[in-house]
Motif scaffolding. Structure first.
Motif, mmCIF file in Angstrom:
data_model
loop_
_atom_site.group_PDB
_atom_site.id
_atom_site.type_symbol
_atom_site.label_atom_id
_atom_site.label_comp_id
_atom_site.label_asym_id
_atom_site.label_seq_id
_atom_site.Cartn_x
_atom_site.Cartn_y
_atom_site.Cartn_z
ATOM 1 N N UNK A 238 1.092 11.778 -9.620
ATOM 2 C CA UNK A 238 0.349 13.034 -9.440
ATOM 3 C C UNK A 238 1.285 14.239 -9.516
ATOM 4 N N UNK A 239 2.432 14.089 -8.837
ATOM 5 C CA UNK A 239 3.398 15.189 -8.878
ATOM 6 C C UNK A 239 3.895 15.419 -10.308
ATOM 7 N N UNK A 240 4.096 14.314 -11.041
ATOM 8 C CA UNK A 240 4.537 14.458 -12.449
ATOM 9 C C UNK A 240 3.492 15.183 -13.287
ATOM 10 N N UNK A 241 2.192 14.779 -13.122
ATOM 11 C CA UNK A 241 1.112 15.438 -13.874
ATOM 12 C C UNK A 241 1.029 16.912 -13.510
ATOM 13 N N UNK A 242 1.169 17.184 -12.181
ATOM 14 C CA UNK A 242 1.124 18.597 -11.740
ATOM 15 C C UNK A 242 2.268 19.383 -12.344
ATOM 16 N N UNK A 243 3.459 18.757 -12.380
ATOM 17 C CA UNK A 243 4.618 19.440 -12.959
ATOM 18 C C UNK A 243 4.411 19.710 -14.450
ATOM 19 N N UNK B 15 0.835 -1.211 0.000
ATOM 20 C CA UNK B 15 0.000 0.000 0.000
ATOM 21 C C UNK B 15 0.861 1.249 0.000
ATOM 22 N N UNK B 16 1.962 1.195 0.830
ATOM 23 C CA UNK B 16 2.868 2.342 0.863
ATOM 24 C C UNK B 16 3.506 2.577 -0.510
ATOM 25 N N UNK B 17 3.939 1.461 -1.138
ATOM 26 C CA UNK B 17 4.554 1.596 -2.477
ATOM 27 C C UNK B 17 3.553 2.160 -3.486
ATOM 28 N N UNK B 18 2.298 1.661 -3.446
ATOM 29 C CA UNK B 18 1.261 2.179 -4.368
ATOM 30 C C UNK B 18 0.998 3.652 -4.122
ATOM 31 N N UNK B 19 0.951 3.998 -2.837
ATOM 32 C CA UNK B 19 0.736 5.410 -2.489
ATOM 33 C C UNK B 19 1.871 6.275 -3.025
ATOM 34 N N UNK B 20 3.109 5.769 -2.791
ATOM 35 C CA UNK B 20 4.271 6.530 -3.276
ATOM 36 C C UNK B 20 4.222 6.668 -4.803
ATOM 37 N N UNK B 21 3.864 5.561 -5.483
ATOM 38 C CA UNK B 21 3.776 5.607 -6.962
ATOM 39 C C UNK B 21 2.725 6.601 -7.425
ATOM 40 N N UNK B 22 1.503 6.517 -6.824
ATOM 41 C CA UNK B 22 0.433 7.461 -7.202
ATOM 42 C C UNK B 22 0.832 8.893 -6.913
ATOM 43 N N UNK B 23 1.522 9.088 -5.750
ATOM 44 C CA UNK B 23 1.971 10.437 -5.412
ATOM 45 C C UNK B 23 2.964 10.955 -6.449
ATOM 46 N N UNK B 24 3.870 10.047 -6.890
ATOM 47 C CA UNK B 24 4.856 10.461 -7.901
ATOM 48 C C UNK B 24 4.175 10.806 -9.235
#
Length: 513
Positions: free
Chosen positions: A66-71, A55-64
């Motif tokens: 999301x950050x990429x899309x935001x960037x 779950x932590x890895x999935x969260x980290x992946x989704x966060x990354x």
């Protein structure tokens, strides 16, 4: 010990042994259960930790992501803002340039207005000086400016009129002296330079055969072959006592040619029966159509007439199978084209356009569906529809004075047509009315229901009507012949009498497989 005691002891021993075994088994099972529970708790704890890690890895992946899309979105926004700033800078520069040009325009406008005002002042000064000079001249000459102008114009008109009349009289006298001589010279030279053979067209064609035995095969059993030939071609086939010859009679040369070529192929092949006759006639009709187009192309090339519409080429080729006042229409048109080109060259006009108009002047005689119009008007409408040159269109329509001539090519074509024909106008009307009468006779019969083909033969003395057996019965055929004869009698004018023959055939077809 007695037996009972031994039995009791044995039973007790067995029971004790079984109880002991059960106790031992229970203890062992309890231990295993405890071990399994401990192992399950350990596995669940490991699985829990693993799921938490996933779950932590999935969260980290989704966060990354999301950050990429935001960037990326921020980057696009930054690029858009940069473009907007560049556009604003460009617009500001253009606005500054426009303001500068407006200032220059205002400055130039002020200068021009100043110059115009100065010119108006100078114009008023010049007008004042001119009026003073005119007043001085009027005082000296005792004559107003309007009177002087009128006298000068009248004097110039009188002198010009006298000189023009003298020149016109000289030109007229000189033209009268030379016109007839030059015209005769041009006509004679044109005729001498253009020589073509003249052939009289007949309404019959003689088909030669090797022996009279062929006549019987052409006639067929009970005349079925000859009837099939006449129905397919529209030509009357006359088989008489003339040795080694069969006569083909029809007013349409195309029909006669189709019948002649079809007979030649049938006699050469030897298979003569109704089905074969229809097949050969259809094949020959296609060959004649191809030959018509080829003749049209070859004629245009021979005369140097280029860029003709394909429909005009077909009409020119079809002239080969039409007659004009006793001449072959194609030969007549070629002769007129050559004469017109020669005359135009002698007169310093466009010889190419003259040849083109001469070749096409009689195309109104070729179409089968002729309306109630002179052939010159029909040809003019065809040429106009196919985007021919205005000079050619006018020459076609005016060569029999149906319309007014608007170019010098038109009288040349008219003269060349008369030279080529050399025939009185009365005969022209006779030939045209004869063909028109035959066409009207065929169209009149064709208007009835159930009629498939109509052919006027024997110079219009007989009309043969082919009807469909599925639509017309034997009794209806008798009634149809009577109706057509009655209508011809009431609506048409013709010499002698007209025989109306209605032909109805029943065919039964089956196939052996």
């Amino acid at each position: 010990m007695d037996i009972l005691t031994i039995v009791i002891i044995s039973i007790v021993s067995v029971v004790a042994t079984g109880f002991l075994t059960y106790f031992i088994t229970y203890k062992s099972t309890e231990k295993r259960r405890v071990a399994i529970l401990k192992e399950a708790e350990s596995d669940s704890e490991l699985l829990k930790k693993e799921k938490i890690l996933q779950a932590k890895e999935k969260f980290i992946q989704l966060k990354a992501e999301h950050e990429k899309a935001v960037n990326e979105r921020n980057s696009r926004i930054a690029q858009t803002e940069s473009k907007i700033k560049q556009r604003e800078t460009q617009l500001n520069q253009e606005a500054q340039e426009l303001g500068r040009k407006n200032k220059e325009f205002e400055t130039t406008k002020a200068k021009v207005e100043t110059q115009l005002a100065s010119m108006e002042e100078r114009k008023e000064e010049l007008e004042k000086v001119r009026r003073q000079q005119v007043a001085m001249l009027e005082q000296v000459a005792n004559l107003s400016s309007e009177d002087a102008k009128t006298q000068l114009i009248e004097q110039m008109k009188s002198e010009a009129k006298s000189e023009a009349m003298a020149i016109v009289n000289e030109i007229i006298d000189e033209a009268k002296m030379t016109a007839n001589k030059e015209a005769k010279k041009i006509v004679v030279q044109s005729i001498q330079r253009v020589a073509t053979e003249a052939a009289i067209e007949n309404s019959v064609t003689v088909f030669n055969i090797d022996s009279d035995e062929v006549k019987g095969r052409i006639i067929g059993r009970e005349g079925r072959n000859i009837r099939a030939l006449e129905a397919a071609t529209g030509v009357e086939i006359i088989v008489d006592d003339t040795p080694e010859a069969i006569i083909l009679s029809a007013f349409d040369p195309v029909r006669r040619e189709i019948a002649r070529l079809a007979l030649h192929q049938l006699v050469t092949d030897g298979r003569i029966h109704p089905a074969r006759i229809e097949e050969v006639v259809a094949k020959v009709q296609k060959q004649i159509e191809e030959e018509i187009i080829e003749v049209g192309k070859r004629t245009a090339i021979d005369l140097g007439v280029h860029g003709l519409n394909p429909e005009l080429i077909r009409l020119v080729g079809k002239m080969k199978y039409r007659s004009s006042y006793g001449q072959n229409l194609l030969q007549h048109s070629r002769e007129v084209a050559n004469l017109a080109g020669t005359m135009a060259a002698e007169l310093g006009l466009n010889a190419s356009i003259a040849r083109r108009a001469g070749l096409l002047h009689d195309i109104g005689k070729v179409p089968d569906d002729e309306p109630e119009l002179p052939h010159a008007i029909i040809g003019m409408k065809i040429a106009e529809r196919l985007k021919e040159k205005p000079e050619v269109v006018n020459a076609i329509g005016a060569h029999h004075d149906e319309i007014e001539m608007t170019s010098l090519i038109s009288p040349i074509v008219q003269v060349c047509d008369a030279i080529s024909g050399a025939r009185p106008g009365a005969r022209r009307e006779v030939v045209e009315s004869y063909i028109k009468r035959l066409k009207e006779m065929e169209d009149l019969a064709m208007a009835h229901d159930g009629v498939m083909k109509t052919y006027a033969i024997q110079a219009g003395r007989e009309l043969r009507v082919i009807v469909g057996s599925e639509k017309i019965s034997d009794a209806d055929a008798d009634l149809l012949s009577h109706d057509i004869a009655k209508k011809i009698q009431d609506e048409m004018t013709y010499p002698g009498q007209v025989k109306v023959t209605v032909i109805r055939e029943t065919r039964s077809i089956s196939y052996a497989k």
